[in-house]
Design a protein around this motif. Structure first.
Motif, PDB file in Angstrom:
ATOM      1  N   ALA A  14       0.821  -1.218   0.000  1.00  0.00           N
ATOM      2  CA  ALA A  14       0.000   0.000   0.000  1.00  0.00           C
ATOM      3  C   ALA A  14       0.858   1.273   0.000  1.00  0.00           C
ATOM      4  O   ALA A  14       0.564   2.222  -0.724  1.00  0.00           O
ATOM      5  N   ALA A  15       1.931   1.276   0.791  1.00  0.00           N
ATOM      6  CA  ALA A  15       2.752   2.490   0.894  1.00  0.00           C
ATOM      7  C   ALA A  15       3.419   2.811  -0.447  1.00  0.00           C
ATOM      8  O   ALA A  15       3.469   3.967  -0.872  1.00  0.00           O
ATOM      9  N   GLU A  18       0.835   4.060  -2.972  1.00  0.00           N
ATOM     10  CA  GLU A  18       0.494   5.457  -2.657  1.00  0.00           C
ATOM     11  C   GLU A  18       1.586   6.404  -3.183  1.00  0.00           C
ATOM     12  O   GLU A  18       1.300   7.434  -3.788  1.00  0.00           O
ATOM     13  N   LYS A  21       1.425   6.571  -6.938  1.00  0.00           N
ATOM     14  CA  LYS A  21       0.263   7.372  -7.356  1.00  0.00           C
ATOM     15  C   LYS A  21       0.572   8.864  -7.210  1.00  0.00           C
ATOM     16  O   LYS A  21       0.353   9.650  -8.122  1.00  0.00           O
ATOM     17  N   TYR A  22       1.125   9.217  -6.051  1.00  0.00           N
ATOM     18  CA  TYR A  22       1.444  10.618  -5.770  1.00  0.00           C
ATOM     19  C   TYR A  22       2.400  11.191  -6.821  1.00  0.00           C
ATOM     20  O   TYR A  22       2.163  12.246  -7.395  1.00  0.00           O
TER      21      TYR A  22
END
Ligand code: CA
Length: 235
Positions: A14-15, A18, A21-22
């Protein structure tokens, strides 16, 4: 004015998902994230991405399996796929195997390097995404100047017709359903009836066809529309 390129990030950490994506959004991409292989296949089916960033080790369906299944589908047959692999474990296999990926990046990677690799893949496979001017047959769209020409004449289009043409010209010969065009041109959060697409396609055709000019837009019964100048010329 160009539609942002859409990237599907398939990553179960997940990290990292994220972080990707950022950074991709900061680069101007439109990003969707899938956390496992099955979800990736569902998300890619809803709307074909322009590029897939695909982790090798995934729950439910492995990255290799996802890659194979994306390649088996008409709409993602030629979509660039960049694999993310863990150092040592699988990178040799990725290098040696013809799994249908366009490139691979070994974890841990530097974000700067990854973004540069993605830009290179995009430029190589879909140069239109990086360019202001696209030519298909005798039609030229200048996205920076917001102008369209066919042969020697200027074509005047409304903003919606311009966006539809822009989208079709980025993917010549590819067939888009009304729903896909709605998502690409109006955005998926706007409710517009599917037949609105037909109305705007009608206006676009009328503007693009004057006198003896061929119809550049092919209607595929019950499937949708594509920009198809070769077929138009042969007809
Ligand atoms: Ca993983």
């Amino acid at each position: 004015m160009a539609n942002p390129a859409s990237v599907l990030v398939v990553e179960d950490e997940a990290a990292l998902a994220e972080l990707l994506k950022y950074n991709l959004e900061k680069e101007g991409y439109e990003v969707r994230v899938a956390m496992d292989g099955e979800e990736a296949l569902v998300v890619a089916k809803e709307r074909a991405p322009d590029l897939v960033l695909l982790d090798w080790m995934l729950p439910k369906a492995s990255g290799v399996e996802v890659c194979r299944r994306l390649r088996a589908r008409q709409e993602t047959r030629n979509t660039p796929i960049v694999m993310l692999t863990a150092r040592g474990e699988e990178s040799d296999r990725v290098r040696g195997l013809d799994i249908g990926a366009d490139d691979y990046v070994t974890k841990p990677f530097s974000m700067t390097e990854l973004l540069a690799r993605l830009r290179a893949v995009m430029r190589r496979i879909r140069p239109a995404l990086a360019e202001d001017k696209i030519c298909v047959g005798d039609i030229v769209i200048d996205r920076a100047a917001h102008r369209v020409r066919r042969g020697d004449r200027e074509v005047h289009l409304g903003p919606t017709e311009f966006r539809i043409l822009d989208h079709l010209m980025q993917h010549p010969s590819r067939v888009f359903s009304r729903e896909q065009l709605l998502d690409a041109v109006w955005g998926s959060d706007v409710y517009v009836e599917a037949r609105t697409v037909d109305v705007h396609i009608g206006r676009l055709r009328k503007a693009l066809m004057v006198g003896a000019e061929t119809d550049p837009i092919r209607t595929v019964r019950s499937a949708g529309y594509s920009l198809d100048l070769e077929n138009a010329d042969a007809a």
